[in-house]
Design a protein around this motif. Structure first.
Motif, PDB file in Angstrom:
ATOM      1  N   PRO A  54       0.783  -1.242   0.000  1.00 11.43           N
ATOM      2  CA  PRO A  54       0.000   0.000   0.000  1.00 11.43           C
ATOM      3  C   PRO A  54       0.815   1.294   0.000  1.00 11.43           C
ATOM      4  CG  PRO A  54      -0.184  -1.122   2.106  1.00 11.43           C
ATOM      5  CD  PRO A  54       0.528  -2.057   1.179  1.00 11.43           C
ATOM      6  N   ASP A  55       2.042   1.270   0.505  1.00 15.37           N
ATOM      7  CA  ASP A  55       2.836   2.493   0.537  1.00 15.37           C
ATOM      8  C   ASP A  55       3.698   2.671  -0.711  1.00 15.37           C
ATOM      9  OD1 ASP A  55       1.862   3.271   3.045  1.00 15.37           O
ATOM     10  OD2 ASP A  55       3.320   2.005   4.065  1.00 15.37           O
ATOM     11  N   ALA A  56       3.645   1.712  -1.637  1.00  9.11           N
ATOM     12  CA  ALA A  56       4.477   1.784  -2.840  1.00  9.11           C
ATOM     13  C   ALA A  56       3.813   2.613  -3.930  1.00  9.11           C
ATOM     14  CB  ALA A  56       4.739   0.374  -3.378  1.00  9.11           C
ATOM     15  N   MET A  57       4.648   3.377  -4.633  1.00  9.47           N
ATOM     16  CA  MET A  57       4.197   4.106  -5.809  1.00  9.47           C
ATOM     17  C   MET A  57       5.100   3.649  -6.949  1.00  9.47           C
ATOM     18  SD  MET A  57       2.059   6.273  -7.143  1.00  9.47           S
ATOM     19  CE  MET A  57       1.351   6.979  -5.668  1.00  9.47           C
ATOM     20  N   ALA A  58       4.494   3.138  -7.997  1.00 13.62           N
ATOM     21  CA  ALA A  58       5.261   2.695  -9.154  1.00 13.62           C
ATOM     22  C   ALA A  58       5.044   3.661 -10.301  1.00 13.62           C
ATOM     23  CB  ALA A  58       4.838   1.282  -9.564  1.00 13.62           C
ATOM     24  N   GLN A  79      -0.422  -4.874 -15.299  1.00 15.10           N
ATOM     25  CA  GLN A  79       0.561  -5.835 -14.802  1.00 15.10           C
ATOM     26  C   GLN A  79       1.898  -5.475 -15.407  1.00 15.10           C
ATOM     27  OE1 GLN A  79      -0.857  -9.679 -16.014  1.00 15.10           O
ATOM     28  NE2 GLN A  79      -2.108  -9.905 -14.181  1.00 15.10           N
ATOM     29  N   GLY A  80       2.956  -5.764 -14.676  1.00 20.86           N
ATOM     30  CA  GLY A  80       4.279  -5.471 -15.195  1.00 20.86           C
ATOM     31  C   GLY A  80       5.364  -6.147 -14.388  1.00 20.86           C
ATOM     32  N   GLU A  81       6.589  -5.672 -14.647  1.00 21.70           N
ATOM     33  CA  GLU A  81       7.777  -6.219 -14.005  1.00 21.70           C
ATOM     34  C   GLU A  81       8.601  -5.065 -13.440  1.00 21.70           C
ATOM     35  OE1 GLU A  81      11.934  -8.356 -15.402  1.00 21.70           O
ATOM     36  OE2 GLU A  81      10.226  -8.348 -16.753  1.00 21.70           O
ATOM     37  N   VAL A  82       9.118  -5.252 -12.231  1.00 25.47           N
ATOM     38  CA  VAL A  82       9.958  -4.241 -11.594  1.00 25.47           C
ATOM     39  C   VAL A  82      11.308  -4.211 -12.318  1.00 25.47           C
ATOM     40  CG1 VAL A  82      11.120  -3.557  -9.462  1.00 25.47           C
ATOM     41  CG2 VAL A  82       8.821  -4.560  -9.359  1.00 25.47           C
ATOM     42  N   VAL A  83      11.690  -3.017 -12.805  1.00 23.85           N
ATOM     43  CA  VAL A  83      12.956  -2.890 -13.527  1.00 23.85           C
ATOM     44  C   VAL A  83      13.965  -1.981 -12.825  1.00 23.85           C
ATOM     45  CG1 VAL A  83      11.972  -3.454 -15.782  1.00 23.85           C
ATOM     46  CG2 VAL A  83      12.047  -1.067 -15.033  1.00 23.85           C
ATOM     47  N   ALA A  84      13.527  -1.191 -11.851  1.00 20.74           N
ATOM     48  CA  ALA A  84      14.456  -0.304 -11.137  1.00 20.74           C
ATOM     49  C   ALA A  84      13.803   0.239  -9.882  1.00 20.74           C
ATOM     50  CB  ALA A  84      14.877   0.859 -12.043  1.00 20.74           C
ATOM     51  N   HIS A  85      14.664   0.744  -8.992  1.00 15.50           N
ATOM     52  CA  HIS A  85      14.221   1.451  -7.789  1.00 15.50           C
ATOM     53  C   HIS A  85      14.856   2.836  -7.826  1.00 15.50           C
ATOM     54  CE1 HIS A  85      14.119  -2.857  -6.367  1.00 15.50           C
ATOM     55  NE2 HIS A  85      12.878  -2.467  -6.222  1.00 15.50           N
ATOM     56  N   GLN A  91      10.449   5.673  -5.748  1.00 15.09           N
ATOM     57  CA  GLN A  91       9.560   5.124  -6.766  1.00 15.09           C
ATOM     58  C   GLN A  91      10.092   3.788  -7.260  1.00 15.09           C
ATOM     59  OE1 GLN A  91       9.297   7.762 -10.074  1.00 15.09           O
ATOM     60  NE2 GLN A  91       7.597   8.899  -9.231  1.00 15.09           N
ATOM     61  N   VAL A  92       9.164   2.905  -7.511  1.00 16.51           N
ATOM     62  CA  VAL A  92       9.470   1.638  -8.152  1.00 16.51           C
ATOM     63  C   VAL A  92       9.195   1.837  -9.635  1.00 16.51           C
ATOM     64  CG1 VAL A  92       8.814  -0.794  -8.299  1.00 16.51           C
ATOM     65  CG2 VAL A  92       8.774   0.378  -6.084  1.00 16.51           C
ATOM     66  N   ARG A  93      10.167   1.576 -10.471  1.00 20.66           N
ATOM     67  CA  ARG A  93       9.983   1.706 -11.917  1.00 20.66           C
ATOM     68  C   ARG A  93       9.587   0.354 -12.481  1.00 20.66           C
ATOM     69  NH1 ARG A  93      12.763   6.581 -13.444  1.00 20.66           N
ATOM     70  NH2 ARG A  93      12.237   7.951 -11.720  1.00 20.66           N
ATOM     71  N   VAL A  94       8.580   0.347 -13.343  1.00 20.90           N
ATOM     72  CA  VAL A  94       8.085  -0.908 -13.901  1.00 20.90           C
ATOM     73  C   VAL A  94       7.984  -0.845 -15.420  1.00 20.90           C
ATOM     74  CG1 VAL A  94       6.789  -1.494 -11.812  1.00 20.90           C
ATOM     75  CG2 VAL A  94       5.641  -0.295 -13.650  1.00 20.90           C
ATOM     76  N   ARG A  95       8.065  -2.004 -16.029  1.00 23.22           N
ATOM     77  CA  ARG A  95       7.807  -2.168 -17.459  1.00 23.22           C
ATOM     78  C   ARG A  95       6.481  -2.915 -17.547  1.00 23.22           C
ATOM     79  NH1 ARG A  95      11.968  -5.251 -18.862  1.00 23.22           N
ATOM     80  NH2 ARG A  95      13.251  -3.418 -19.226  1.00 23.22           N
ATOM     81  N   LEU A  96       5.517  -2.316 -18.217  1.00 23.47           N
ATOM     82  CA  LEU A  96       4.191  -2.929 -18.316  1.00 23.47           C
ATOM     83  C   LEU A  96       4.167  -4.058 -19.335  1.00 23.47           C
ATOM     84  CD1 LEU A  96       1.750   0.110 -18.178  1.00 23.47           C
ATOM     85  CD2 LEU A  96       2.534  -1.362 -16.324  1.00 23.47           C
ATOM     86  N   HIS A  97       3.301  -5.035 -19.071  1.00 24.99           N
ATOM     87  CA  HIS A  97       3.018  -6.103 -20.023  1.00 24.99           C
ATOM     88  C   HIS A  97       1.815  -5.670 -20.852  1.00 24.99           C
ATOM     89  CE1 HIS A  97       5.756  -8.678 -17.887  1.00 24.99           C
ATOM     90  NE2 HIS A  97       5.042  -8.634 -16.791  1.00 24.99           N
TER      91      HIS A  97
END
Length: 104
Positions: A54-58, A79-85, A91-97
Motif C-alpha cells: 500500500p505504501d508503494a508508488m510505481a 501488470q508489469g515487471e519491476v525494472v528499477a528502484h 519510486q518503483v519503476r516498472v515495465r508494463l506487459h
C-alpha cells in the motif's frame, strides 16, 4: 476533467520514509511481477498503486510500455515487471506487459 493527473501519495510520517522505502524495495525486488491500479497519468507515463504494497508508488514510463500500447486510463488494472528502484523519490519503476498478457 483533465486527461493528466498527479497521484496522491500515501500519508507516511516523514520519520518513517526510509523504513517504508526499505520495506517496499524488499517486497518488490528487481524482476518481480507486480499488478496494480493506475492512479495518475502524465504525458511521460502512469503512476500505479501496487497491489499488496500500500505504501508503494510505481511509475511506468511510456518508453517502457509495449509498442503500440496507449497510455492506460485512470483506474485501469495493469501488470508489469519491476525494472528499477529510484531511491531519490522512492519510486518503483516498472515495465508494463501488454493488456491480457501474463508474465513469462
Amino acid at each position: 476533467m483533465d486527461e493528466y493527473t498527479w497521484p496522491t501519495r500515501p500519508k507516511v510520517p516523514k520519520e518513517s520514509y526510509q523504513e517504508v522505502w526499505e520495506a517496499t524495495v524488499a517486497a518488490l525486488p528487481l524482476g518481480a511481477s507486480m499488478s496494480g491500479e493506475v492512479v495518475g497519468r502524465q504525458p511521460f507515463g502512469v503512476f500505479i498503486r501496487v497491489d499488496g504494497v500500500p505504501d508503494a508508488m510505481a511509475l511506468a514510463e511510456i518508453i517502457s510500455m509495449p509498442e503500440g500500447m496507449g497510455l492506460p486510463v485512470l483506474g485501469a488494472r495493469v501488470q508489469g515487471e519491476v525494472v528499477a528502484h529510484a531511491d531519490h523519490n522512492c519510486q518503483v519503476r516498472v515495465r508494463l506487459h501488454e493488456a491480457g498478457a501474463s508474465p513469462e
